[in-house]
Design an enzyme around this catalytic site. Structure first.
Site, PDB file in Angstrom:
ATOM      1  N   HIS A 176      26.432  47.605 -39.800  1.00 22.58           N
ATOM      2  CA  HIS A 176      25.958  46.828 -40.957  1.00 22.58           C
ATOM      3  C   HIS A 176      26.830  47.023 -42.198  1.00 22.58           C
ATOM      4  CE1 HIS A 176      22.456  45.495 -38.863  1.00 22.58           C
ATOM      5  NE2 HIS A 176      21.985  46.725 -38.678  1.00 22.58           N
ATOM      6  N   ASP A 213      23.652  46.024 -30.272  1.00 26.15           N
ATOM      7  CA  ASP A 213      22.506  46.506 -31.061  1.00 26.15           C
ATOM      8  C   ASP A 213      21.539  45.333 -31.246  1.00 26.15           C
ATOM      9  OD1 ASP A 213      21.804  48.900 -33.172  1.00 26.15           O
ATOM     10  OD2 ASP A 213      21.201  46.951 -33.970  1.00 26.15           O
ATOM     11  N   HIS A 215      20.216  44.354 -33.859  1.00 27.94           N
ATOM     12  CA  HIS A 215      20.487  43.677 -35.132  1.00 27.94           C
ATOM     13  C   HIS A 215      21.909  43.119 -35.183  1.00 27.94           C
ATOM     14  CE1 HIS A 215      17.412  46.859 -35.939  1.00 27.94           C
ATOM     15  NE2 HIS A 215      16.797  45.814 -36.493  1.00 27.94           N
ATOM     16  N   ASP A 297      17.941  49.777 -29.766  1.00 23.51           N
ATOM     17  CA  ASP A 297      16.772  49.159 -30.398  1.00 23.51           C
ATOM     18  C   ASP A 297      16.433  47.825 -29.728  1.00 23.51           C
ATOM     19  OD1 ASP A 297      19.146  48.248 -31.487  1.00 23.51           O
ATOM     20  OD2 ASP A 297      18.635  48.766 -33.562  1.00 23.51           O
TER      21      ASP A 297
HETATM   22  N1  Q9C Z   1      11.663  44.757 -41.723  1.00 17.80           N
HETATM   23  C1  Q9C Z   1      20.521  49.747 -37.137  1.00 17.80           C
HETATM   24  O1  Q9C Z   1      19.863  49.552 -36.135  1.00 17.80           O
HETATM   25  N2  Q9C Z   1      15.279  47.994 -41.985  1.00 17.80           N
HETATM   26  N3  Q9C Z   1      20.074  49.427 -38.347  1.00 17.80           N
HETATM   27  C2  Q9C Z   1      14.752  46.853 -41.336  1.00 17.80           C
HETATM   28  C3  Q9C Z   1      12.815  45.343 -41.076  1.00 17.80           C
HETATM   29  C4  Q9C Z   1      16.621  48.384 -41.675  1.00 17.80           C
HETATM   30  C5  Q9C Z   1      18.786  48.826 -38.540  1.00 17.80           C
HETATM   31  C6  Q9C Z   1      13.457  46.399 -41.933  1.00 17.80           C
HETATM   32  C7  Q9C Z   1      16.991  48.307 -40.207  1.00 17.80           C
HETATM   33  C8  Q9C Z   1      18.393  48.828 -39.980  1.00 17.80           C
HETATM   34  C9  Q9C Z   1      21.852  50.406 -37.050  1.00 17.80           C
HETATM   35 ZN    ZN Z   2      19.937  47.978 -34.914  1.00 20.18          ZN
END
Ligand code: Q9C
Ligand code: ZN
Length: 356
Positions: A176, A213, A215, A297
């Site tokens: 990210h 991932d 995301h 995830d």
């Molecule tokens: N409502 C990684 O998996 N917050 N980052 C999300 C959702 C941050 C995920 C909130 C999620 C970061 C590396």
């Molecule tokens: Zn993630």
């Protein structure tokens, strides 16, 4: 055989996040990597331990400067002690932004602000990337793992014909992070540093990055947006964090970006269809190196994910990739995955499929 790299300094970083309107301990915790390491050891895997030397810190920073702003890197290093010195925070607490920079670039001065609160929000895009006293050490240790892994796959290709795979237990994760902002638990884009490191040894190399991932890897996409020797392919939850990127229409100026969003609750069958599309694009690109952003995830029970992927499916995913890329040296970096009790077995399932 996959070679596995770990550095215990990555376990020092432990912070808080704003999640569901509550400030709470970040889901991205040291226990994640501890759980993976424990399972790997229990399965009899050898783990190659790393620790960062003073010279390596300098070298990590030099490599990081290729894709990240120098002032941003200084911010990561200094912000906690600056806040402490200004009496804005206690030693054991985390710096979190309270106001983010606006995108009114037409009339705003783009210079980094002096005010410490303003700086925190200038160099971050969300509230899941707190900075505590030991964060810098872990950020550097994680980035160093990505660089060491990159050096190793290059050595492997020159010294033996059978390409090998290196897995780095990077934490904090990286995908990210853009060149100038932390977010989504990421502070340095580890995979970008791997690319830079490989390029120092092989300047004309072509890279395929497969981001698995849950995301979208907005940071990796942004860093390589107009880079013709890097193909970025991501399979991720549609309309999920980081919310404003990852649409299929984002292809980049040279068609080297491929976003494959999947709706919430998608099954493994739907996932496999996207994986085959991703691998087809990677084959066509004819990369010299495959770099994987591996997040667990996507697991069915993950608090931040919504796919219906089970442990055994990671074996299928890994063997599907392996069959497609045979012979290409590969580097695997850990990104997300937050079900502590299942992370270890999910990683072992992936490794099983990869090694066949
Ligand atoms: N409502 C990684 O998996 N917050 N980052 C999300 C959702 C941050 C995920 C909130 C999620 C970061 C590396
Ligand atoms: Zn993630």
């Amino acid at each position: 055989m996959i070679q596995i790299l770990h550095d215990e300094t990555t376990l020092l970083h432990k912070t808080i996040e704003l999640l569901g309107s509550k400030l709470r301990p970040a889901l991205e915790s040291p226990e994640r990597v501890r759980a993976i390491v424990a399972s790997l050891k229990a399965a009899g895997r050898e783990i190659c331990m790393q620790s960062v030397t003073d010279e390596q810190v300098q070298s990590v920073m030099e490599i990081a400067k290729i894709t990240h702003g120098e002032e941003y890197i200084d911010h990561l290093r200094n912000t906690h002690s600056d806040w402490l010195a200004a009496g804005l925070i206690e030693q054991h607490k985390s710096v979190l932004p309270e106001c983010f920079r606006l995108h009114n670039q037409a009339y705003s001065s783009l210079a980094p602000p002096k005010d410490l609160f303003a700086r925190a929000g200038y160099y971050a895009f969300d509230m899941s990337s707190g900075i505590m006293k030991d964060s810098w050490q872990s950020i550097i240790a994680s980035a160093n793992l990505a660089i060491q892994a990159a050096s190793m796959i290059c050595e492997n290709t020159t010294t033996s014909r059978s390409a090998r795979t290196v897995l780095a237990l990077t934490r904090p994760p990286g995908h990210h992070c853009t060149g100038h902002q932390a977010g989504g638990y990421c502070y340095i884009n580890n995979i970008a540093l791997s690319v830079t490191r490989i390029r120092t040894m092989n300047p004309s190399a072509r890279f395929a990055i497969l981001d698995l991932d849950f995301h979208h890897g907005n940071g990796t996409q942004e860093i390589f947006w107009s880079d013709t020797s890097v193909l970025y392919v991501s399979i991720h939850g549609q309309d999920e964090f980081p919310y404003y990127t990852g649409h299929a229409s984002e292809v980049g100026p040279h068609n080297t970006i491929l976003n494959l969003p999947l709706p919430a609750r998608s099954t493994f069958a739907a996932y496999q269809t996207h994986l085959k599309t991703a691998l087809g694009a990677i084959q066509t690109f004819k990369a010299d190196y495959l770099l994987i952003s591996l997040g667990f995830d996507t697991f069915r029970l993950d608090p931040l994910g919504s796919f219906q992927i089970d442990t055994g499916d990671y074996t299928t995913i890994a063997s599907t990739i392996q069959q497609c890329i045979q012979g290409v040296p590969a580097l695997i970096l850990l990104e997300g995955g937050y079900v502590l009790e299942r992370l270890g077995e999910n990683m072992l399932a992936f490794i099983k499929g990869w090694e066949g």
